[in-house]
Design an enzyme around this catalytic site. Structure first.
Site, PDB file in Angstrom:
ATOM      1  N   HIS A 109      32.300  31.031  43.376  1.00  0.00           N
ATOM      2  CA  HIS A 109      32.421  31.499  41.986  1.00  0.00           C
ATOM      3  C   HIS A 109      33.495  32.572  41.789  1.00  0.00           C
ATOM      4  CE1 HIS A 109      29.128  28.984  41.008  1.00  0.00           C
ATOM      5  NE2 HIS A 109      28.139  29.806  41.260  1.00  0.00           N
ATOM      6  N   HIS A 178      27.255  29.831  33.787  1.00  0.00           N
ATOM      7  CA  HIS A 178      26.167  29.773  34.777  1.00  0.00           C
ATOM      8  C   HIS A 178      24.822  30.217  34.169  1.00  0.00           C
ATOM      9  CE1 HIS A 178      24.297  29.594  38.630  1.00  0.00           C
ATOM     10  NE2 HIS A 178      25.412  29.666  39.333  1.00  0.00           N
ATOM     11  N   GLU A 309      25.668  23.118  35.349  1.00  0.00           N
ATOM     12  CA  GLU A 309      26.993  23.724  35.266  1.00  0.00           C
ATOM     13  C   GLU A 309      28.062  22.631  35.276  1.00  0.00           C
ATOM     14  OE1 GLU A 309      27.038  26.900  38.470  1.00  0.00           O
ATOM     15  OE2 GLU A 309      25.067  25.983  38.718  1.00  0.00           O
TER      16      GLU A 309
END
Length: 344
Positions: A109, A178, A309
């Site tokens: 991420h 997220h 996601e």
């Protein structure tokens, strides 16, 4: 009609520059959503049940401090590259790039300080809010000055999230939000009574560190076949699964398409996910352990939420047969995801 309100939410700690964090409240007849200028975080998303009662269906915190401390990316926009990059390494034009390793041997991420941990510049729109930031060349090890716009707009029952970006050097990019959902209402203990379907004929098997092996596997006759709705708790038991944290491969194309649907029979709430992205990571909150105190002092145990996601496939920068994840100078990255809330 959507109304948009902005208000102060807190200040960043002095060591983080001390900037002001604002909250933007988007409200229609059927949905109310609150979004921060810090990390473009969705902190609250209230939708109606079949009796017309509003409940907040996303996990998060009551104060800014919750979000500035370590947490599992609740509600945030993550990038420059969502999901995992194997060994935090990739090669571009003969040059090797090394990223920060923040997830075992991998980069996750965006690295140590991804897009979820920075202040964005907001602009209020008639029915939403647009956030902008410049990610400088070399930030978290990524090449190129990257201009990024994230736009949230609310229209009736539909929340649209649009991501745009331009770069000065070729760079991988894959952006997602997220948010952790529980359609029974945040603070409910699990999502086992939710029914889910995902429009995908294949998925990506992963190794012990959650990096795709490179195989694109058919869902047919496996626990990953979610093309027809399954009740989550029973399905996990039936296939002896500890939960999902996998990319489902969507039908390719730039057009909007319905890719997932979740139904919560007790409240009647439904959520549809539509997107232009090539993949969707289905995650069932396997790493939640009840240690975080969330909104209203709720605890969030394992499997107390799910994430859907929309994004490019994980580790695509190292897997040439995966969808292209590179953005070149002169091109525009442009993807939209729509969340549609209803009752049944």
């Amino acid at each position: 009609m959507t109304t948009v309100r902005r208000e102060a939410f807190g200040r960043m700690p002095p060591e983080e520059g001390g900037g002001e964090v604002e909250k933007f409240v988007l409200q229609s007849d059927s949905v109310r959503v609150e979004i921060l200028s810090f990390g473009c975080i969705i902190t609250t998303l209230e939708t109606k049940d079949r009796d017309g009662q509003f409940s907040d269906v996303v996990l998060g915190f009551d104060t800014l401090e919750g979000y500035t401390r370590k947490h599992p990316f609740f509600g945030a926009v993550v990038g420059r590259v969502a999901n995992r990059i194997a060994n935090g390494r990739f090669k571009l034009d003969g040059k090797e790039y090394q990223l920060f390793l923040n997830n075992g041997p991998n980069s996750l991420h965006g690295g140590a300080k991804g897009f979820d941990k920075v202040l964005w510049s907001p602009q209020v729109l008639p029915n939403g809010v647009r956030f902008f930031r410049l990610s400088p060349d070399g930030e978290e090890g990524y090449p190129g000055d990257l201009k990024v716009w994230v736009t949230y707009t609310l229209s009736g029952r539909e929340l649209a999230i649009n991501y745009q970006a331009q770069t000065s050097k070729t760079t991988p990019i894959s952006l997602t939000n997220h948010a952790y959902f529980n359609l029974a209402g945040q603070g409910s203990q699990n999502v086992y009574d939710h029914e889910i379907s995902i429009e995908a004929d294949s998925y990506l098997p992963v190794d012990d560190t959650k990096i795709p092996t490179g195989e694109v596997a058919a869902v047919q006759a496996t626990g990953f076949d979610l093309r027809q709705p399954v009740e989550l708790g029973k399905h996990l038991q039936k296939f002896h699964l500890d939960g999902f944290d996998h990319n489902f491969c969507l039908h390719q194309g730039q057009d909007r398409r319905l890719v997932a649907r979740v139904f919560h029979p007790p409240t009647g709430r439904t959520m549809e996910v539509h997107t232009t992205q090539p993949g969707i990571q289905f995650y069932t909150g396997n790493n939640l352990d009840g240690s975080l105190k969330g909104k209203g002092a709720a605890t969030y145990p394992k499997h107390s939420a799910f994430c859907l996601e929309t994004q490019n496939w994980p580790d695509a920068v190292n897997k040439p047969h995966f969808p292209n994840v590179l953005l070149h100078p002169g091109e525009e990255y442009n993807h939209t995801t729509w969340l549609v809330f209803n009752t049944a």
